[in-house]
Design a protein around this motif. Structure first.
Motif, PDB file in Angstrom:
ATOM      1  N   THR A 261     110.065 107.226  29.622  1.00 27.18           N
ATOM      2  CA  THR A 261     111.310 107.424  28.870  1.00 27.18           C
ATOM      3  C   THR A 261     111.501 108.857  28.383  1.00 27.18           C
ATOM      4  OG1 THR A 261     110.233 106.772  26.809  1.00 27.18           O
ATOM      5  CG2 THR A 261     111.288 105.035  28.104  1.00 27.18           C
ATOM      6  N   ILE A 262     110.617 109.771  28.787  1.00 28.86           N
ATOM      7  CA  ILE A 262     110.783 111.169  28.402  1.00 28.86           C
ATOM      8  C   ILE A 262     110.956 112.013  29.664  1.00 28.86           C
ATOM      9  CG2 ILE A 262     109.507 110.988  26.231  1.00 28.86           C
ATOM     10  CD1 ILE A 262     107.050 112.088  27.654  1.00 28.86           C
ATOM     11  N   THR A 263     111.539 113.173  29.495  1.00 25.08           N
ATOM     12  CA  THR A 263     111.743 114.087  30.614  1.00 25.08           C
ATOM     13  C   THR A 263     110.860 115.326  30.433  1.00 25.08           C
ATOM     14  OG1 THR A 263     113.544 115.311  29.547  1.00 25.08           O
ATOM     15  CG2 THR A 263     114.123 113.308  30.782  1.00 25.08           C
ATOM     16  N   HIS A 264     110.842 116.201  31.449  1.00 26.63           N
ATOM     17  CA  HIS A 264     110.008 117.400  31.364  1.00 26.63           C
ATOM     18  C   HIS A 264     110.525 118.394  30.327  1.00 26.63           C
ATOM     19  CE1 HIS A 264     113.221 118.631  34.119  1.00 26.63           C
ATOM     20  NE2 HIS A 264     112.934 119.865  33.787  1.00 26.63           N
ATOM     21  N   LYS A 265     111.704 118.130  29.754  1.00 24.07           N
ATOM     22  CA  LYS A 265     112.240 118.979  28.698  1.00 24.07           C
ATOM     23  C   LYS A 265     111.780 118.528  27.314  1.00 24.07           C
ATOM     24  CE  LYS A 265     116.420 120.144  31.318  1.00 24.07           C
ATOM     25  NZ  LYS A 265     117.904 120.130  31.317  1.00 24.07           N
ATOM     26  N   ASP A 266     111.158 117.365  27.232  1.00 25.65           N
ATOM     27  CA  ASP A 266     110.725 116.813  25.956  1.00 25.65           C
ATOM     28  C   ASP A 266     109.457 117.502  25.474  1.00 25.65           C
ATOM     29  OD1 ASP A 266     109.455 114.794  24.014  1.00 25.65           O
ATOM     30  OD2 ASP A 266     111.403 113.876  24.437  1.00 25.65           O
ATOM     31  N   ALA A 267     109.321 117.625  24.148  1.00 22.58           N
ATOM     32  CA  ALA A 267     108.151 118.285  23.550  1.00 22.58           C
ATOM     33  C   ALA A 267     106.876 117.488  23.774  1.00 22.58           C
ATOM     34  CB  ALA A 267     108.377 118.493  22.055  1.00 22.58           C
ATOM     35  N   GLN A 268     106.998 116.175  24.066  1.00 23.28           N
ATOM     36  CA  GLN A 268     105.820 115.344  24.295  1.00 23.28           C
ATOM     37  C   GLN A 268     105.451 115.248  25.772  1.00 23.28           C
ATOM     38  OE1 GLN A 268     105.402 111.744  21.626  1.00 23.28           O
ATOM     39  NE2 GLN A 268     107.606 112.019  21.491  1.00 23.28           N
ATOM     40  N   TRP A 269     106.240 115.867  26.621  1.00 21.58           N
ATOM     41  CA  TRP A 269     105.996 115.770  28.062  1.00 21.58           C
ATOM     42  C   TRP A 269     104.689 116.458  28.439  1.00 21.58           C
ATOM     43  CZ3 TRP A 269     108.164 113.492  32.325  1.00 21.58           C
ATOM     44  CH2 TRP A 269     107.798 114.000  33.569  1.00 21.58           C
ATOM     45  N   VAL A 270     103.902 115.797  29.258  1.00 23.70           N
ATOM     46  CA  VAL A 270     102.687 116.377  29.829  1.00 23.70           C
ATOM     47  C   VAL A 270     102.790 116.253  31.339  1.00 23.70           C
ATOM     48  CG1 VAL A 270     100.180 116.222  30.029  1.00 23.70           C
ATOM     49  CG2 VAL A 270     101.280 115.830  27.820  1.00 23.70           C
ATOM     50  N   GLY A 271     102.703 117.394  32.016  1.00 22.35           N
ATOM     51  CA  GLY A 271     102.793 117.392  33.469  1.00 22.35           C
ATOM     52  C   GLY A 271     101.478 117.013  34.125  1.00 22.35           C
ATOM     53  N   ALA A 272     101.490 116.948  35.446  1.00 22.61           N
ATOM     54  CA  ALA A 272     100.290 116.590  36.216  1.00 22.61           C
ATOM     55  C   ALA A 272      99.352 117.789  36.281  1.00 22.61           C
ATOM     56  CB  ALA A 272     100.684 116.113  37.604  1.00 22.61           C
ATOM     57  N   TRP A 273      98.821 118.172  35.127  1.00 23.30           N
ATOM     58  CA  TRP A 273      97.969 119.353  35.012  1.00 23.30           C
ATOM     59  C   TRP A 273      96.720 119.244  35.884  1.00 23.30           C
ATOM     60  CZ3 TRP A 273      93.001 118.647  33.150  1.00 23.30           C
ATOM     61  CH2 TRP A 273      92.743 117.387  32.569  1.00 23.30           C
ATOM     62  N   TRP A 274      96.209 118.033  36.053  1.00 20.23           N
ATOM     63  CA  TRP A 274      94.967 117.803  36.786  1.00 20.23           C
ATOM     64  C   TRP A 274      95.135 117.998  38.291  1.00 20.23           C
ATOM     65  CZ3 TRP A 274      95.679 113.842  40.255  1.00 20.23           C
ATOM     66  CH2 TRP A 274      96.775 113.009  40.017  1.00 20.23           C
ATOM     67  N   LEU A 275      96.336 117.809  38.798  1.00 21.28           N
ATOM     68  CA  LEU A 275      96.576 117.870  40.235  1.00 21.28           C
ATOM     69  C   LEU A 275      96.309 119.265  40.786  1.00 21.28           C
ATOM     70  CD1 LEU A 275      97.536 116.344  42.726  1.00 21.28           C
ATOM     71  CD2 LEU A 275      99.893 116.939  42.109  1.00 21.28           C
ATOM     72  N   GLY A 276      96.725 120.291  40.055  1.00 25.45           N
ATOM     73  CA  GLY A 276      96.511 121.661  40.502  1.00 25.45           C
ATOM     74  C   GLY A 276      95.039 122.029  40.562  1.00 25.45           C
ATOM     75  N   TYR A 277      94.229 121.454  39.661  1.00 22.86           N
ATOM     76  CA  TYR A 277      92.794 121.740  39.684  1.00 22.86           C
ATOM     77  C   TYR A 277      92.125 121.132  40.921  1.00 22.86           C
ATOM     78  CZ  TYR A 277      93.118 123.568  34.962  1.00 22.86           C
ATOM     79  OH  TYR A 277      93.449 124.325  33.870  1.00 22.86           O
ATOM     80  N   LEU A 278      92.588 119.977  41.341  1.00 19.96           N
ATOM     81  CA  LEU A 278      92.059 119.395  42.573  1.00 19.96           C
ATOM     82  C   LEU A 278      92.396 120.281  43.772  1.00 19.96           C
ATOM     83  CD1 LEU A 278      92.888 115.596  42.079  1.00 19.96           C
ATOM     84  CD2 LEU A 278      90.768 116.808  41.564  1.00 19.96           C
ATOM     85  N   ILE A 279      93.627 120.786  43.803  1.00 19.38           N
ATOM     86  CA  ILE A 279      94.038 121.678  44.890  1.00 19.38           C
ATOM     87  C   ILE A 279      93.215 122.975  44.853  1.00 19.38           C
ATOM     88  CG2 ILE A 279      95.959 123.030  45.817  1.00 19.38           C
ATOM     89  CD1 ILE A 279      97.840 120.854  44.753  1.00 19.38           C
TER      90      ILE A 279
END
Length: 711
Positions: A261-279
């Motif tokens: 129910t939140i978007t990437h513009k929300d202050a509580q949004w957390v992106g897929a930070w872990w995905l880049g570390y796998l790459i």
């Protein structure tokens, strides 16, 4: 070929007829083949090392881009994030001495390959908590989570909430408390970053030394320049990868994205930070594979066999080179080296130019490392930008400006043949004008968002001073609200409310992102505050002037990045030319050690502590305790972030002025030496072409820790 030309000259000068020796043709043919194999081997090593530089720069810049995501995911303050960031330098320092001493004795390519494996293991370890700490849970009112039960946001009486809903909510809280131990998994991020620092340690010293040992002397500078150029490209891809992953939800692939129910513009949004570390981890593994198949030694080029410049291994190691059938019998006993250590250290710190430049660099890197570490957070909080857009801007605009600035500094030094004194002036001028431009950013900030009970009163007329006590008002006095919640909604009056309950909303319609709250007693226009109004999910946007200010900020930031970077190469030349030749490596080692210990480790920590003091609203963990900051005071954040950067920069400028003053005092038209102790005479005002043309050190900027992220 050089030997052959000398023989021909002697032949014609003596006017004698010598018999043709066919063995000479064979030797020339074998030398040609040897040269080709040498060039082929060094080029393969160059390509592999360039890829490793790309991999380590990508993972390092990606870590910078995910700092705010890690802070929200693990619900930790900025000061703790600073400690995690500094763990990389700690890992680097743990084995730098061992690598520097024993690295040349062992198989250098395989040590680099092992370092890549350790670096990839650390990168994977950073991502591991995502798979063990459960799904990310953000604060949302039940009616916005696709619930079929209609619950009033303003719970005037708990009896109006259905019993199953209350039991379900309590069960979620209990489950959250059981998983609270998962929040300590940030330790794995710290350990992973520590491992990443350990793995990256041998890449630069052993890789550059290997090229310098086996490359043709006139090509060494070009090869090192290629490696450093690729190291600049890595952060661009790192921040662009951070931008892409920040748009993806943290639990992508594990939850139904329609239920979010939140978007990437929300202050509580957390992106897929872990995905880049796998790459990044996979790229590090691929980068290390070629080094396991490279030889320990390469044939030395013909032009360097009789050169006075001998390799590091030939000076300190007894080795049998089967390819050249040549042994190096030189040894240096540890006791003799130990006896020479203290006099060398005393001589180095007795050099006023070196010690003043060291102090200036330590303070300047404190300024720059702190600024770079929290620049994404500053852009997000000050200008209301998303993490994705912030990383995209830094990767596509700021870092190319830094690369162009480094190149311009070296080009200016070479084109105008600037001497050491001129280099000191150029370095000082770039720092002075860079920080002067940074001063203008104080006027390019955004005002605080109107948040009821925090920055404005519930009528939108009075600026608040005592934040926590003003979260409650007459309009929400009849509601059973918690001041610890953070589920912002935007009223139609343009004011953000911490939660629908504190806004006094009595009813809601819709579900998920399209939820609309009605009959909100605290949401009213300034003309008629008592009129009930509606509100929507999510905070209100920043003021109308903020997008324009953000554009001005980008322009000044790019110019500042370029200006500060121009002085990098001249400063490095100053460092090299004003010390005794036999102390050069030792001086660079002390310099790098001081930068890492006194700037790389503490700067992110105390910058984070200072930024935490500007927080207006702290989040609360499910079982109690303070979490991550939800809202910062924009004005206070601007003054603390830019002010701390400028104060440190100003102090470093004073030390740079002192360096210039000492150089002028010691220099003379006769090009005297820098001191009576025998320092190099290149610190004088006389320009020397050979100091700058075809100089390895003009391109090799090894003095610059984390230069790829200096913005």
């Amino acid at each position: 070929m050089e030997i052959s030309s000398k023989e021909n000259t002697q032949f014609f000068s003596n006017n004698t007829i010598l018999p043709v020796d066919r063995s000479s043709f064979k030797s020339e043919s074998s030398a040609s083949k040897e040269k080709q194999s040498c060039c082929g081997g060094i080029k393969i090593f160059l390509g592999a090392l360039s890829f490793v530089y790309f991999a380590k720069a990508l993972s390092g810049s990606y870590f910078k881009s995910t700092i705010t995501q890690i802070e929200r995911r693990f619900d930790i303050p900025s000061s703790l994030v600073g400690i995690i960031d500094g763990s990389f330098e700690i890992g680097n320092l743990l084995i730098i001495i061992l690598v520097s001493y024993f690295g040349a004795k062992l198989h250098r390519p395989r040590i680099i390959g092992a370092g890549c494996l350790i670096m990839s293991a650390g990168t994977f370890l950073i991502a591991m908590p995502q798979f063990f700490m459960g799904r990310y849970q953000y604060e949302r009112f039940p009616s916005t989570i696709n619930s079929t039960v209609s619950i009033s946001p303003c719970l005037q009486d708990k009896s109006q909430t259905p019993l199953p809903a209350l039991e379900k909510s309590q069960a979620k809280i209990n489950a959250g408390c059981e998983k609270e131990a998962g929040s300590s998994m940030w330790i794995y991020v710290l350990l992973g970053n520590l491992l990443r620092g350990i793995g990256e340690t041998p890449i630069q010293p052993l890789g550059i030394a290997y090229i310098d040992d086996y490359a043709i002397e006139e090509n060494a500078a070009l090869y090192i320049g290629c490696v450093q150029t690729v190291a600049i490209i890595g952060p661009i891809f790192g921040f662009l990868l951070g931008s892409l992953c920040a748009k993806l939800y943290v639990d992508i692939g594990f939850v139904d994205l329609d239920s979010v129910t939140i978007t990437h513009k929300d202050a509580q949004w957390v992106g897929a930070w872990w995905l880049g570390y796998l790459i990044a981890g996979v790229i590090s593994i691929l980068a290390g594979i070629p080094f396991w198949f490279l030889p320990k030694h390469l044939p030395k080029p013909e032009s360097r066999k009789d050169s006075s410049t001998s390799s590091e291994q030939s000076k300190f190691i007894i080795e049998d080179n089967k390819d050249q059938h040549k042994s190096y019998q030189q040894q240096v006993k540890i006791t003799e080296m130990a006896k020479d250590f203290l006099p060398s250290l005393k001589n180095l710190f007795g050099n006023p130019v070196y010690i003043l430049y060291l102090c200036a660099s330590i303070i300047q890197f404190n300024s720059l490392i702190g600024m770079v570490t929290y620049k994404p957070k500053y852009i997000e909080q000050q200008y209301g930008q998303t993490s994705s857009k912030t990383n995209f801007v830094i990767g596509l605009i700021n870092i190319p400006a830094v690369a162009f600035g480094i190149f311009s500094g070296g080009l200016i030094m070479k084109k105008f043949r600037i001497n050491v004194l001129g280099g000191a002036k150029l370095s000082l001028g770039s720092s002075f004008f860079g920080y002067l431009l940074l001063l203008s950013l104080f006027a390019m900030g955004c005002e605080n968002s109107d948040v009821a009970g925090l920055t404005v009163s519930y009528h939108g007329t009075k600026r608040m001073t005592d934040y926590e006590q003003d979260l409650f008002s007459e309009c929400n006095s009849g509601c059973a609200c918690s001041k610890n919640d953070w589920d912002p909604i935007c009223g139609e009056n343009g004011v953000t409310y911490i939660s629908a309950c504190l806004a006094g909303c009595q009813a809601s319609n819709g579900s998920g992102k399209s939820t609309v709250f009605f009959n909100c007693s605290c949401v009213g226009t300034l003309e008629s505050p008592s009129q009930s109004s509606s509100a929507v999910v999510g905070p209100c946007q920043k003021g109308k002037e903020c997008p324009k200010m953000f554009l001005y900020f980008l322009v000044i930031s790019v110019i500042t990045s370029y200006t500060l970077s121009v002085g990098g190469t001249p400063g490095y030349i100053l460092l090299l030319r004003c010390i005794k030749p036999h102390l050069k490596s030792f001086a660079l080692g002390i310099y790098t050690l001081a930068i890492r210990v006194l700037a790389g480790i503490p700067a992110p920590v105390y910058f984070g502590v200072a930024i935490d003091t500007t927080c207006l609203k702290w989040g609360s963990k499910r079982c109690g305790g303070r979490g991550a900051c939800r809202l910062y005071d924009s004005n206070a954040l601007r003054y603390v972030y830019l002010g701390l950067t400028l104060v440190l920069g100003t102090v470093s400028t004073f030390f740079s002025v002192a360096v210039l003053w000492v150089l002028r005092k010691r220099s003379s038209p006769q090009d005297k030496t820098l001191s009576d102790n025998g320092e190099r005479d290149t610190c004088g005002t006389k320009s020397r072409k050979d100091n700058f043309v075809n100089s390895d050190h003009l391109i090799q900027t090894t003095y610059w820790p984390e230069k790829e992220t200096r913005l």
